[in-house]
Design an enzyme around this catalytic site. Structure first.
Site, PDB file in Angstrom:
ATOM      1  CE  LYS B  67      -4.107   1.841   2.386  1.00 16.90           C
ATOM      2  NZ  LYS B  67      -5.023   1.670   3.533  1.00 16.90           N
ATOM      3  CB  SER B 142      -8.200   3.486   2.291  1.00 16.43           C
ATOM      4  OG  SER B 142      -7.419   2.870   3.284  1.00 16.43           O
ATOM      5  CB  SER B 166      -8.552   0.672   5.237  1.00 14.68           C
ATOM      6  OG  SER B 166      -9.221   1.904   5.160  1.00 14.68           O
TER       7      SER B 166
END
Lengths: 478, 478, 95
Positions: B67, B142, B166
């Site tokens: 990420k 996310s 997320s």
């Protein structure tokens, strides 16, 4: 005319001289190349996290205990949020509602009076970086070496009533901190910084007046001068029927005036909240006792003891105690030769003068306590005169050599031999016939002059007492 | 089967049997990314090449997606925000150090909602990521880039971060396995903070065995993270026993409410039946403060975020903008213009909300109150875990929604995290695993929550379920 | 009730310059979100202790031992602007 009372509270920021910073392993040396002592943590880079330096908590406890504070058993850190380019995370990790120490006091001495000044709290926080302004290229430069150096902020109660008391508070606090060995307390390097909250009120009034906060105070003298200026300014305003505005004012040392810094007065809304990146700390009675055991003898205790144990005058004891190293040097000497008064005299009069001349402190000199005692003994035993002894001391300070080796090399041994001295006295009496006549006429005080002349002839090597006796003997016989 | 469609444990077997090589797997992934990522846009910065170990001889030379909020040394790390434009951290996050040490191949930074603010990966400055199962739908967020990369076989496995769901919600939307470990299980050092007291890095994988393997690689105490737990880390693959006999699983009534998507409800109930068949016992439980979780979360998370994101001010790194005309002072103008240009709408909204919740006069009503409700929510779980070993709920109330569907209504977006948020507030671990598909072919996720530091229980239940079903074998066809 | 003035104050506290249209939109958005958050007022939490840290971890320290710093050259690599001698450069700060 109305009389006014001054009310002063001080906030002192003290840089702790730990080896590394408060939340990272960067070293804390002063004056290194810009940003050469920084890492992701103290630069506040994205993703970095703080971890508390154990020494900082220990020093915080020491300071709290030395200031007679209660140590909080639950301690946590909070974020103080504000924007300034020297603050890389745009928040300062500080302590808000659970500081390391609270509710203490510091005893100060002003003239003959002693007074207890209340300590509101002491808390740990990180220092900010340094901004260098370059107006010629319309920019400012930022160096984060200082960022993250541990600070303890010591907040006093508004208990001081004159600029002199504020000055004495700072002197006492600095000395106490030097004794604790937690900071070098050097105002020039910024390791001790002070802000003053100043207000006035009509004498007898119980309520506080509106205070102003004075910043940019770069020396104890500046603190005193700034408070004096500010008090005068406030009185003038009140007398003129004007209202005092609560604000921050900067001291200008060149102009010797304070100036409002309203331009920087943004709304202060620091949005304190508990620092989620640091866990809380619990301090047990046991932890506190452990630290208490490491506390040194405090200045006031030492002063009392020196007066009692060594029968020193208040003045002399104070001179020694005002400098922790000097006091230690004194006691080292006394351990080797139990003549405290003589040693004290030599330290406070001769040695201190020489050190001042050389602009060094006692820890920087090349003279050991053993050599120093050796010198005083030689003087006391009459091996050299007082005067020569002082000369030898300067050589010892310059070279680090022993007293005896200097005496031998330069042939400074005191002349006490009657025959040798008798010949010199003969010459002096002949050369100063008119004085001799005066003495014979009853003006005995003139003998001192003859002693001086004889000493000159021996380049100070003669024993002055002996010479005095011999000269007196001549007149009695004559 | 193509190499990129294998799980990590299958690949490791292939390495052992010498039927495949790390290079061939890596090549296959490179090709897949080249061919498919234009459609999916799982990776944030296509320009940066993969980071391969010097020799492919580590223990785990498995290609991984990271990420974009996890720092990789000298590698573009931007949180998918314009404000971190061009930022290459000078250090590795602890999880990256661990992955590099294990021989991992880092394929690149996966796209995400800007600063992890969102549930759809639509707020990335670098463009929207699409759901591999239906390109008109969001992948969730996310960590949408990480989940989409794994689902689209553009990575064997991935790391995400989970502050309010997320990892789990995008795993649910993309039909993969996602785990939010217990707070403190994985070091946060180098994870660019959103909300420090809630953030946790975790694995996103194709099956439960991979999830346990990847957690093995990244878990453990880190002295650089004060909030990381100093506890031994078990070998999580040992929990993959396919045995849930007599395990007690709670079903919270507050999570099965009207308005819940019928297909989601049916799939979750079917999963419960399946586990019953394996001998698990289900009991009804109550988490009475569930309805307050979203409100509590949006105060605490945004307050912390407002402070964590304050450092992006153009002073040190990333974007810097100056307005055409001077408004305040040059430096304040720079701050305000940089942050106006650098942050997207959702980031601004959250910073503003968080600042408000902490500001003078509102702290008690918002931040402090939310912290207290957090205590109640945590107590709910403590209470529940007295009578059960795990809790099962849906991961999200719906399947993946359409791109653009919720961007105009922030609150409806926030409510899509309704089932995942409590877990972060309570600090407990939770895992999402595929448990079915909707009629239009979108994956549905089952959430399993566990006691603090009992990730093993989650693996045990999830593995049992997964091995008895076929959902994880369904592959995206692009 | 959050007003435009509140939003402008908060924007300045957050150092975000807002366009006029943004002020309007944010006032509405925040109003909506704060309205939702109102539901917390249903709870009586006067006797509840706040949670800052969800895990009972305490007393985490590091020893006062030196760790290497970054090389200023590497710092300048990621800096937005610098003076070429190791300092970050920013618009003039007026004291």
């Amino acid at each position: 005319m109305k009389t006014y009372e001054t009310v002063i509270g001080l906030e002192v920021h003290l840089q702790l001289d730990t080896r590394t910073k408060i939340f990272c392993g960067c070293v804390t040396h002063f004056g290194k190349d810009a940003n050469s002592q920084t890492c992701p943590v103290c630069l506040g880079l994205p993703g970095s996290l703080p971890v508390l330096n154990q020494k900082v908590l220990e020093y915080g406890m020491k300071i709290g205990l030395a200031l007679n504070c209660a140590i909080n058993t639950f301690v946590k850190f909070d974020r103080k949020n504000y924007y300034y380019p020297d603050l890389p995370k745009a928040y300062q990790i500080s302590q808000y509602d659970f500081p390391i120490a609270k509710k203490g006091s510091l005893t100060i001495t002003t003239g003959e009076q002693t007074k207890k000044i209340g300590i509101t709290r002491a808390h740990m926080e990180e220092d900010a970086g340094k901004l260098i302004h370059s107006p010629e290229i319309k920019c400012s430069l930022v160096d984060y070496n200082r960022t993250g150096i541990p600070l303890v902020e010591i907040v006093s109660e508004p208990d001081m009533r004159s600029s002199q008391e504020a000055y004495d508070y700072l002197t006492s606090l600095k000395l106490l901190m030097e004794y604790l060995d937690v900071s070098d307390c050097d105002m020039e390097k910024g390791s001790l910084r002070c802000d003053a909250n100043v207000s006035i009120r009509e004498a007898g009034n119980q309520e506080f007046g509106t205070k102003t906060e004075l910043k940019n105070l770069n020396s104890f003298k500046a603190v005193k001068a700034a408070i004096d200026y500010e008090v005068a300014r406030q009185i003038k305003m009140v007398e003129a029927g004007e209202r005092i505005v609560q604000e921050t004012r900067l001291w200008n040392d060149e102009k010797q005036m304070t100036f409002s810094m309203r331009s920087k007065e943004e709304a202060h809304d620091y949005r304190y909240f508990p620092e989620p990146d640091l866990v809380p700390f619990t301090i047990t009675e046991n932890d506190i006792e452990k630290v208490r055991k490491t506390l040194p003898e405090f200045p006031l205790e030492k002063l009392d003891r020196f007066i009692r144990q060594y029968q020193l005058s208040d003045y002399d004891a104070n001179v020694l105690v005002q400098d922790k190293q000097l006091a230690k040097f004194f006691e080292d000497c006394v351990m080797q030769w139990n003549a405290p008064k003589k040693i004290c005299n030599w330290i406070t009069s001769v040695l201190k003068q020489e050190l001042n001349k050389r602009k060094i402190n006692i820890s920087e000199m090349r003279l050991t306590s053993g050599y120093f005692v050796g010198l005083i003994k030689n003087v006391e035993e009459g091996v050299v005169s007082n005067l020569v002894g002082k000369e030898i001391l300067t050589i010892m300070l310059d070279t680090g050599r022993t007293c005896m080796s200097i005496i031998e090399e330069k042939g400074l041994r005191q002349v006490s031999d009657d025959n040798a001295l008798g010949a010199i006295i003969d010459t002096v009496l002949v050369e100063n016939a008119s004085i001799v006549e005066q003495i014979k006429g009853g003006k005995e005080s003139a003998i001192g002059f003859l002693v001086g002349q004889a000493m000159k002839k021996t380049q100070g090597k003669a024993n002055p007492k002996k010479i005095g006796e011999l000269i007196k003997g001549r007149f009695q016989n004559g | 089967m193509k190499l990129n469609e294998l799980t990590a444990h299958e690949i490791l077997q292939g390495f052992q049997a010498k039927t495949i090589t790390p290079d061939s797997v890596y090549q296959c992934l490179q090709e897949t990314i080249q061919n498919k990522d234009k459609k999916i846009h799982a990776y944030a910065h296509s320009a940066d090449p993969a980071i391969t170990p010097k020799a492919m001889d580590g223990k785990y030379p498995i290609p991984i997606a990271i990420k974009d909020n996890i720092c990789i040394k000298d590698y573009l790390t931007t949180c998918s925000s314009r404000i971190l434009e061009g930022f290459r951290p000078p250090y590795d996050a602890t999880v990256i150090t661990k992955l590099k040490d294990s021989g991992s191949i880092i394929l690149g930074h996966a796209n995400m909602d800007e600063f992890a603010f969102g549930s759809s990966t639509e707020s990335s400055y670098y463009g929207v990521t699409r759901n591999p199962w239906n390109l008109d739908c969001v992948p969730g967020g996310s960590s949408g880039g990480s989940a989409a990369a794994v689902a689209a076989h553009e990575a064997i496995w991935a790391l995400g971060s989970d502050t309010g769901g997320s990892i789990r919600q995008p795993a649910s939307f993309c039909g993969v396995v996602g785990l939010k470990p217990t707070y403190g299980r994985v070091s946060r050092y180098g994870l660019i903070a959103f909300a420090s007291s809630l953030d946790q890095i975790g694995p996103i994988t194709k099956d439960v065995e991979d999830c346990a393997l990847l957690l093995n690689l990244i878990a453990g105490h880190d002295e650089k993270d004060s909030t990381s737990a100093n506890l031994p880390v078990p070998d999580f693959t040992r929990a993959l026993t396919k045995d849930v006999k007599n395990i007690k699983i709670g079903i919270p009534k507050e999570y099965f409410i009207d308005g819940m998507d019928a297909e989601v409800k049916d799939s979750v109930l079917a999963a419960i039946e399946h586990l019953k068949g394996h001998g698990a016992q289900f009991i009804d439980i109550s988490l009475p403060h569930t309805e307050y979780a979203v409100a509590t979360y949006y105060i605490l998370a945004t307050a912390e975020a407002s402070s964590n994101l304050a450092r992006y001010d153009g002073v040190q790194y990333g974007l810097r903008c100056q307005p055409q005309q001077q408004r305040r002072t040059p430096i304040i103008d720079m701050y305000e213009e940089t942050r106006d240009q650098g942050f997207g709408a959702e980031a601004k909204r959250r910073i503003m909300l968080g600042t408000y919740a902490l500001s003078s006069g509102y702290y008690d009503a918002y931040y402090l109150k939310a912290q207290k409700v957090r205590t109640l929510i945590k107590k709910d779980f403590d209470e529940a875990f007295r009578s059960c070993d795990a809790i099962i709920t849906p991961t999200a109330p719906t399947t993946a929604f359409k791109i653009g569907e919720k961007t105009s209504d922030p609150l409806s977006m926030y409510l899509s995290d309704i089932y995942t948020i409590s877990v972060n507030l309570a600090g407990i671990p939770a895992l999402s695993i595929p448990c079915g598909f909707s009629k239009n072919g979108l994956p549905i996720g089952l959430q399993i929550m566990g006691k603090p530091f009992d990730e093993e229980m989650l693996f045990r239940i999830a593995h049992t379920y997964e091995q008895g079903t076929e959902w994880h074998k369904r592959k995206v066809v692009l | 009730m959050i007003t435009r003035k509140d939003v402008q104050y908060i924007a300045h506290l957050s150092r975000i310059h807002l366009q006029e249209s943004e002020v309007e939109k944010l006032t509405n958005d925040l109003e909506g979100i704060l309205g939702y958050i109102e539901k917390l007022n249903k709870l009586n939490v006067s006797a509840v202790k706040p949670t800052s840290h969800v895990l009972p971890i305490e007393n985490v320290f590091r020893q006062d031992i030196e760790k290497p710093s970054l090389n200023p050259k590497d710092i300048m690599k990621f800096s937005t602007d610098n003076d070429g001698k190791g300092s970050f450069k920013v618009p003039q700060v007026i004291e």
